[in-house]
Design a protein around this motif. Sequence first.
Motif, PDB file in Angstrom:
ATOM      1  N   LYS A 115      37.364 -48.142   4.282  1.00 17.47           N
ATOM      2  CA  LYS A 115      35.961 -48.238   4.149  1.00 17.47           C
ATOM      3  C   LYS A 115      35.729 -49.328   2.893  1.00 17.47           C
ATOM      4  CE  LYS A 115      34.459 -44.014   6.099  1.00 17.47           C
ATOM      5  NZ  LYS A 115      33.564 -42.682   5.960  1.00 17.47           N
ATOM      6  N   PRO A 116      34.530 -50.043   2.976  1.00 17.88           N
ATOM      7  CA  PRO A 116      34.268 -50.853   1.801  1.00 17.88           C
ATOM      8  C   PRO A 116      33.963 -49.772   0.690  1.00 17.88           C
ATOM      9  CG  PRO A 116      33.278 -51.833   3.865  1.00 17.88           C
ATOM     10  CD  PRO A 116      33.904 -50.279   4.064  1.00 17.88           C
ATOM     11  N   ALA A 117      34.081 -50.438  -0.332  1.00 20.62           N
ATOM     12  CA  ALA A 117      33.764 -49.602  -1.554  1.00 20.62           C
ATOM     13  C   ALA A 117      32.409 -49.153  -1.634  1.00 20.62           C
ATOM     14  CB  ALA A 117      33.952 -50.304  -3.003  1.00 20.62           C
ATOM     15  N   ALA A 118      31.491 -49.893  -1.221  1.00 18.05           N
ATOM     16  CA  ALA A 118      30.138 -49.406  -1.388  1.00 18.05           C
ATOM     17  C   ALA A 118      29.864 -48.275  -0.111  1.00 18.05           C
ATOM     18  CB  ALA A 118      29.116 -50.528  -0.652  1.00 18.05           C
ATOM     19  N   GLU A 119      30.637 -48.290   0.970  1.00 22.32           N
ATOM     20  CA  GLU A 119      30.301 -47.276   1.879  1.00 22.32           C
ATOM     21  C   GLU A 119      30.756 -46.208   1.313  1.00 22.32           C
ATOM     22  OE1 GLU A 119      31.357 -46.270   6.596  1.00 22.32           O
ATOM     23  OE2 GLU A 119      31.715 -48.548   5.754  1.00 22.32           O
TER      24      GLU A 119
ATOM     25  N   ASP B 122      29.264 -42.489   0.505  1.00 23.76           N
ATOM     26  CA  ASP B 122      29.507 -41.309   1.142  1.00 23.76           C
ATOM     27  C   ASP B 122      29.897 -40.205  -0.016  1.00 23.76           C
ATOM     28  OD1 ASP B 122      29.668 -42.389   3.825  1.00 23.76           O
ATOM     29  OD2 ASP B 122      31.851 -42.613   3.513  1.00 23.76           O
ATOM     30  N   THR B 123      30.507 -40.713  -0.959  1.00 25.54           N
ATOM     31  CA  THR B 123      30.586 -39.740  -2.274  1.00 25.54           C
ATOM     32  C   THR B 123      29.290 -39.334  -2.652  1.00 25.54           C
ATOM     33  OG1 THR B 123      32.487 -40.863  -2.880  1.00 25.54           O
ATOM     34  CG2 THR B 123      31.535 -39.368  -4.468  1.00 25.54           C
TER      35      THR B 123
ATOM     36  N   ALA C 105      27.851 -36.610  -0.396  1.00 28.45           N
ATOM     37  CA  ALA C 105      28.434 -35.496  -0.415  1.00 28.45           C
ATOM     38  C   ALA C 105      28.054 -34.526  -1.731  1.00 28.45           C
ATOM     39  CB  ALA C 105      30.067 -35.615  -0.526  1.00 28.45           C
ATOM     40  N   LYS C 106      27.899 -35.501  -2.703  1.00 26.30           N
ATOM     41  CA  LYS C 106      27.396 -34.834  -4.152  1.00 26.30           C
ATOM     42  C   LYS C 106      26.127 -34.225  -3.957  1.00 26.30           C
ATOM     43  CE  LYS C 106      30.065 -37.507  -7.343  1.00 26.30           C
ATOM     44  NZ  LYS C 106      30.191 -38.406  -8.495  1.00 26.30           N
ATOM     45  N   ALA C 107      25.140 -35.075  -3.110  1.00 27.69           N
ATOM     46  CA  ALA C 107      23.690 -34.545  -3.028  1.00 27.69           C
ATOM     47  C   ALA C 107      23.683 -33.401  -2.108  1.00 27.69           C
ATOM     48  CB  ALA C 107      22.907 -35.670  -2.351  1.00 27.69           C
ATOM     49  N   VAL C 108      24.513 -33.247  -1.050  1.00 28.34           N
ATOM     50  CA  VAL C 108      24.543 -32.271  -0.490  1.00 28.34           C
ATOM     51  C   VAL C 108      25.119 -31.087  -1.046  1.00 28.34           C
ATOM     52  CG1 VAL C 108      25.736 -30.856   1.758  1.00 28.34           C
ATOM     53  CG2 VAL C 108      25.063 -33.440   1.821  1.00 28.34           C
TER      54      VAL C 108
END
Length: 434
Positions: free
Chosen positions: A237-241, A245-246, A249-252
Motif C-alpha cells: 500500500k502507498p504510504a498515505a494509505e 489505515d493506521t 485503527a487508532k481512531a477506532v
Amino acid sequence: MAVRGRHRRRQQSRFNRASLTVTAGGAGLALPLVAAGTADAASADTWAKVAACESSGDWSVNTGNGYYGGLQFKQSTWEAYGGSAYAGRADLATKDQQIAVAEKVLDGQGPGAWPACSQKAGLTRGGPAPVAPEAAPAPRPPTSQAATPTTTPQSKAGTAEMYTVVRGDTLSQIADDQRVKGGWQRLYQANRAQVGADPDLIVPGQRLQLKPGDTATPQSRPAPKAKDRTGPEPTGKPAAEKAADTARAKAVAAKKAAEAKKAAEAKKAAEAKKAEQAAAAKKAEAARKAEQAKKAAAPRTTLSSPVDAGPSTPYRASGASWSKGYHTGVDFPVPTGTSVKAAASGTVVSAGWGGSYGYQVVIKHADGKYSQYAHLSALTVRGGQSVQAGQRIARSGSTGNSTGPHLHFEVRTGPGFGSDIDPLAYLRGGGVKV
C-alpha cells in the motif's frame, strides 16, 4: 519503492563495445565514445503524479516502513543511484534532488521500479526531462560506436588492472563483475579523480583502475541470477494509505476506549447512587426504630391535668376541717373562672350543687374510676353527657365550704363519698406530669 541492491546490473548494450588497450608503460589511445543521454527522462508533472500515488505528494515523508521521500526510495537504492551526494536519505533531500535520482533509476530499471504508481501516473521512458537540482554534469565525450570493457595488466609484478566503461555500466555492477574487494565504494574511492563528485555519473570511455591487490583473476561474467534481473520489490500500500489505515485503527481504538471508560464511569455512578440510597434507607429505618423505641419507653399519656397549675393542699392532709378527718382530694389554687378540664374520657354522672362541695361535676371513666371537680363557679356540661380527656367541663370558683378560689379534685373507686384514692398517683399513672 523497494529497489534491490545499490546499482542495477548492466544490461548488454545493443551497440558494439569498444575498448582502449594500454602498453605496459601505461600509454593509451583515446577512441570516440557514446555519450550518456536522457532518453528515459520523465516530466516533473509525471514525477509529481508518481509521488502523489506513492506518498500523497509528501516529499519529506518517513513513516518508518523502510521507504523514504515522495517517491518512496529504499535506502540501498538511494545510495546506489547517487542519492547520498544530496542527502543521507531521500526524505532529507529536496524534491528536485529526489527526481534527479529517480531519473537514474528510471534509466536503469524502467517504470517497473514503481509497479503500481507508474501505471497510474503514466510514467514511461522518454519525455521532457525535469530541471536538475544542481549544476549539470560535465558533458560526456561523443562516440561513434559503443565501447567494449577490457581489463589490461599494468605491471608484470602486480595485479593492477584497468577497466573501460561502456554504456549501461554502473560502479556497483563493475565491482560485482570484477570482484573488487570493498565493492563499488572502494572502486569509487580509487577512481574519484576520474569519476568526479557523483559516483553515478560514469560515462562510456572512462578508464577505471581496479586497485592493486584487490581483485581476483578476471573471469567470464556469470549469467545474472533471476533475482538480479527483477525490478524493485512491491511496496504494498502507498504510504498515505498505510497512514490512513493506521489513523483509522487508532481512531477506532480510541473510540472503544472512550466508550469503555464512559460505561465504567456510568456503572460506578449507578453503584454509588445505589449505595447512597441503601445507606439513606438504612438510616431512615434506624431513625424509625429509634422513634418507636422512644415512644415505647415514654409513658403513655391517656389522662389530662384538670387545670394548668401545681397542687397545694395534698391528698390525706389531716385536720378537723374535713369531715373524714383528712383531705380526701388535692387542691389546685387557681383564680375564679379558670378552665377546668376532664381528667379522662367518660360520662358525666352529675353536674350541679353538691352541698359543702358547692357546684361540682362527677364523671365516670372507662376504667371504673370516678373523678370529682368541686367549688366551681360555672358548669359547661350536664348529666349523661359524654366528654373527652382535656375537654373543658366547668370554671373554677369558691362555692360551698371553701376558704378561697381553688379547684378541689378527687378520684374515687365508686360514685359516693368515702371511696377516695390518691388523685396525683392516678394522674401520674396516666402520663400526666404533675
